[in-house]
Design a protein around this motif. Structure first.
Motif, PDB file in Angstrom:
ATOM      1  N   VAL A 131       0.862  -1.176   0.000  1.00 28.30           N
ATOM      2  CA  VAL A 131       0.000   0.000   0.000  1.00 28.30           C
ATOM      3  C   VAL A 131       0.900   1.228   0.000  1.00 28.30           C
ATOM      4  N   LEU A 132       0.653   2.113  -0.960  1.00 29.52           N
ATOM      5  CA  LEU A 132       1.466   3.314  -1.144  1.00 29.52           C
ATOM      6  C   LEU A 132       0.602   4.535  -0.872  1.00 29.52           C
ATOM      7  N   ILE A 133       1.116   5.471  -0.072  1.00 25.54           N
ATOM      8  CA  ILE A 133       0.403   6.700   0.247  1.00 25.54           C
ATOM      9  C   ILE A 133       1.348   7.859  -0.037  1.00 25.54           C
ATOM     10  N   GLU A 134       0.927   8.724  -0.944  1.00 25.25           N
ATOM     11  CA  GLU A 134       1.761   9.846  -1.372  1.00 25.25           C
ATOM     12  C   GLU A 134       1.014  11.152  -1.169  1.00 25.25           C
ATOM     13  N   GLY A 135       1.742  12.208  -0.886  1.00 28.57           N
ATOM     14  CA  GLY A 135       1.174  13.548  -0.808  1.00 28.57           C
ATOM     15  C   GLY A 135       2.114  14.537  -1.456  1.00 28.57           C
ATOM     16  N   PHE A 136       1.581  15.332  -2.364  1.00 27.69           N
ATOM     17  CA  PHE A 136       2.360  16.358  -3.036  1.00 27.69           C
ATOM     18  C   PHE A 136       1.690  17.701  -2.832  1.00 27.69           C
ATOM     19  N   ARG A 137       2.493  18.748  -2.821  1.00 26.04           N
ATOM     20  CA  ARG A 137       1.980  20.094  -2.554  1.00 26.04           C
ATOM     21  C   ARG A 137       0.831  20.449  -3.501  1.00 26.04           C
ATOM     22  N   ASP A 138       0.915  20.019  -4.753  1.00 23.84           N
ATOM     23  CA  ASP A 138      -0.140  20.288  -5.727  1.00 23.84           C
ATOM     24  C   ASP A 138       0.026  19.342  -6.906  1.00 23.84           C
ATOM     25  N   ALA A 139      -0.884  19.438  -7.867  1.00 19.38           N
ATOM     26  CA  ALA A 139      -0.843  18.555  -9.038  1.00 19.38           C
ATOM     27  C   ALA A 139       0.429  18.762  -9.848  1.00 19.38           C
ATOM     28  N   GLU A 140       0.927  19.983  -9.901  1.00 15.13           N
ATOM     29  CA  GLU A 140       2.155  20.258 -10.651  1.00 15.13           C
ATOM     30  C   GLU A 140       3.349  19.542 -10.016  1.00 15.13           C
ATOM     31  N   ALA A 141       3.401  19.508  -8.700  1.00 14.11           N
ATOM     32  CA  ALA A 141       4.499  18.802  -8.020  1.00 14.11           C
ATOM     33  C   ALA A 141       4.426  17.303  -8.319  1.00 14.11           C
ATOM     34  N   HIS A 142       3.221  16.768  -8.396  1.00 17.33           N
ATOM     35  CA  HIS A 142       3.087  15.346  -8.727  1.00 17.33           C
ATOM     36  C   HIS A 142       3.507  15.094 -10.176  1.00 17.33           C
ATOM     37  N   GLU A 143       3.138  15.985 -11.064  1.00 17.10           N
ATOM     38  CA  GLU A 143       3.537  15.835 -12.471  1.00 17.10           C
ATOM     39  C   GLU A 143       5.062  15.908 -12.585  1.00 17.10           C
ATOM     40  N   PHE A 144       5.702  16.804 -11.841  1.00 15.40           N
ATOM     41  CA  PHE A 144       7.164  16.874 -11.810  1.00 15.40           C
ATOM     42  C   PHE A 144       7.732  15.522 -11.383  1.00 15.40           C
ATOM     43  N   HIS A 145       7.150  14.959 -10.329  1.00 13.67           N
ATOM     44  CA  HIS A 145       7.585  13.657  -9.811  1.00 13.67           C
ATOM     45  C   HIS A 145       7.481  12.579 -10.890  1.00 13.67           C
TER      46      HIS A 145
END
Length: 154
Positions: free
Chosen positions: A51-65
């Protein structure tokens, strides 16, 4: 804030190899500027599921990831070691926080009622209830504090 919860079903008997492959990826992801938290654990009932749980500051940070070299490299291991992947992504700029102190204010047996649309949510019978509408930065601080506490209190 963008939250991702994933259930990664490894091919039978491949979970330990998958977890080993994830270690450098996890460290690099946690170091990304927009990553708030990136945690995983073994499913309690299924030995092949992570089970993976991720949190990013915003959608752009996730896209960067998603476009980082380490994430692109991890995809080869994902295709080789996983049988199935199930993901829920949630993006929100509205944060609702409930602070419930069950020690100081023990709830009555009927403390949860269905939300009747009055804006008080389902916890209106709880003595000591507070609801805070915070910013994304408030949520980031709260999530970071919670993750730190979980690591210190396994």
């Amino acid at each position: 804030m963008k939250f991702i919860t994933g259930w990664l079903s490894c091919r039978q008997g491949m979970r330990d190899e998958f977890l080993a492959a994830m270690e450098p990826h996890v460290a690099l992801t946690r170091a990304e500027p927009g990553c708030v938290f990136f945690e995983y654990h073994r499913h309690k009932d299924d030995e092949d599921v992570v089970v993976l749980i991720e949190g990013f500051r915003d959608a752009e940070a996730h896209e960067f990831h998603r476009r980082t070299p380490h994430m692109i490299a991890m995809q080869a291991d994902v295709r080789r070691l996983l049988a199935k992947l199930s993901v829920i992504e949630t993006v929100s700029d509205e944060v609702i926080r409930y602070d419930l102190d069950f020690i100081a204010n023990p709830p009555s047996p009927e403390w949860i009622e269905p939300d009747d649309g009055d804006g008080n949510g389902p916890y209106r019978n709880y003595r000591g209830y507070t609801s805070l509408f915070g910013t994304v930065d408030d949520a980031v601080r709260e999530a970071s504090t919670h993750i730190t506490w979980m690591k210190q209190n396994p």
